[in-house]
Motif scaffolding. Sequence first.
Motif, short mmCIF file in Angstrom:
data_model
loop_
_atom_site.label_atom_id
_atom_site.label_comp_id
_atom_site.label_asym_id
_atom_site.label_seq_id
_atom_site.Cartn_x
_atom_site.Cartn_y
_atom_site.Cartn_z
N GLY A 290 -6.16 15.71 -2.81
CA GLY A 290 -5.86 14.64 -1.88
C GLY A 290 -6.85 14.60 -0.73
O GLY A 290 -7.30 13.53 -0.30
N ARG B 235 -13.82 8.79 0.57
CA ARG B 235 -13.72 7.46 1.15
C ARG B 235 -14.34 7.41 2.54
O ARG B 235 -14.20 6.41 3.25
CB ARG B 235 -12.25 7.06 1.24
N ALA C 30 -10.17 13.31 -1.94
CA ALA C 30 -10.13 11.87 -2.15
C ALA C 30 -10.36 11.13 -0.83
O ALA C 30 -11.03 10.09 -0.79
CB ALA C 30 -8.78 11.47 -2.76
N ALA C 31 -9.80 11.67 0.25
CA ALA C 31 -10.02 11.06 1.56
C ALA C 31 -11.47 11.18 2.00
O ALA C 31 -12.09 10.22 2.48
CB ALA C 31 -9.10 11.72 2.60
N THR D 179 4.11 4.37 -4.62
CA THR D 179 3.85 5.68 -4.03
C THR D 179 4.73 5.90 -2.82
O THR D 179 5.33 6.95 -2.62
CB THR D 179 2.37 5.80 -3.61
N LEU E 220 -4.60 6.31 3.23
CA LEU E 220 -5.90 5.73 2.90
C LEU E 220 -5.76 4.25 2.60
O LEU E 220 -6.61 3.43 3.01
CB LEU E 220 -6.50 6.45 1.69
N ALA E 221 -4.69 3.87 1.91
CA ALA E 221 -4.46 2.46 1.62
C ALA E 221 -4.23 1.66 2.90
O ALA E 221 -4.50 0.46 2.96
CB ALA E 221 -3.25 2.31 0.68
N GLU F 111 -2.73 9.44 0.02
CA GLU F 111 -3.11 8.20 -0.67
C GLU F 111 -2.57 6.98 0.07
O GLU F 111 -3.25 5.97 0.23
CB GLU F 111 -2.56 8.24 -2.10
N GLN F 112 -1.36 7.10 0.56
CA GLN F 112 -0.72 6.01 1.28
C GLN F 112 -1.47 5.70 2.58
O GLN F 112 -1.68 4.53 2.94
CB GLN F 112 0.73 6.37 1.57
N ASN G 144 0.08 14.85 -1.27
CA ASN G 144 -1.08 14.12 -1.79
C ASN G 144 -0.77 12.63 -1.90
O ASN G 144 -1.64 11.78 -1.64
CB ASN G 144 -1.48 14.68 -3.16
N ASP G 145 0.46 12.29 -2.27
CA ASP G 145 0.86 10.89 -2.30
C ASP G 145 0.79 10.27 -0.91
O ASP G 145 0.37 9.12 -0.74
CB ASP G 145 2.29 10.75 -2.83
#
Length: 379
Positions: free
Chosen positions: A150, A157, A153-154, A4, A131-132, A128-129, A124-125
């Motif tokens: 996106g 979490r 998704a956050a 990503t 969040l990781a 995700e990054q 959105n990517d």
Amino acid sequence: MTATGRRWMTAFGLMLMTAACGSSDTPDIYSTEESPAPIKRRPTPVTEFTPVELEATVDDLVAELNERPNEPMHAEILLKIVSGFFAPVATAANRAMGELRMTGNVAGRLEEPGDQEKAVELQNDQIEQTLAGGVEAIGIAPFGEGNASGIDAAVARGVHVVTLDADVESSKRSIYVGTLNKAAGTTAGKTLLQMLPPGPGTVIILGNANPVWVSGLERTQGAEDVFKEAGYETLVVQETLTAMGDEEDAATMKAKIETTDPPVVGMIGMFNEAYRCAMAAEAAGREDIPIVAFDFDPKTVSYMREGLIRATHTQRQYYEGYLVPYILYGIKNIGLDATKKILAPLMDDEFRVNTGLDVVTAKTIDAYNDHLDALGVNQ
């Protein structure tokens, strides 16, 4: 780097990452004291453009936070770009994160993307990054409604998200901070309406008709409604979001000025590149057409000093960037409802914080520049 991350860097090029407090040379006050030191804001100089109510509201939030021990926080502020229009946002976000002793970064690319839908996907990517990487909260200037997935998704979490500059109402974001675009468009439309000769006539609007960019569409429609209700024809020219946009848009509008019936009697630019309207009028030999603009691009200011643009409407980018870290910090330490209660004087509804709009004329350009200098930013 993850796949990503590689995709993001490849598609968007160099990212400017400006670190907030929390580096290795910053004392870890949380591990050596029973409670952190009180939050101390950088003094804000008072000018004729200082938003008094907004400043007082931030002070109220700080006072409430200082009544109790607060936990440290890691947040990421994701901007579309960190130059041009967003430079004051980046400066202010970093300043606020430093005052709050937050760790994290203000991130964005250096130039506007040309493909709106691709920009949505890549942002959105980036969510995700982050969040990781274990982020606790996110402030984001989204590219469009496609960023809802996106953001959601956050939130799923347990990460609170605050949007700024543009909203994603369909998402589960906690709060939006920035200009209310429909109202801003209406305000700008009314500014130009006072300058127009009696109809019939056509008003050219350099704006957005693309539904992917919802906030841009709302602002454009806000202005368009004003002119239609007053009996004028409107012609929306889609702004070009590429490096060649100045010449392309100016040429398109020049042709419209020369051929449109009823004739063009006014022009308005809805975004930072509003100066393209003046370029077109000048090229068509119609320097008599009243033009109003948005934002404070140096080219817009230059045309204002020459008399080709009569007024501009400036967003408070500095305060957008400054408020977001404070709001995220408040949500974590006193809760979302308590934070909203303090922000109530600035909120238009349950979810939107209105940072307001300044109207700058040729007579007040220098005073506004002094205001920006006092804040330590340029727009």
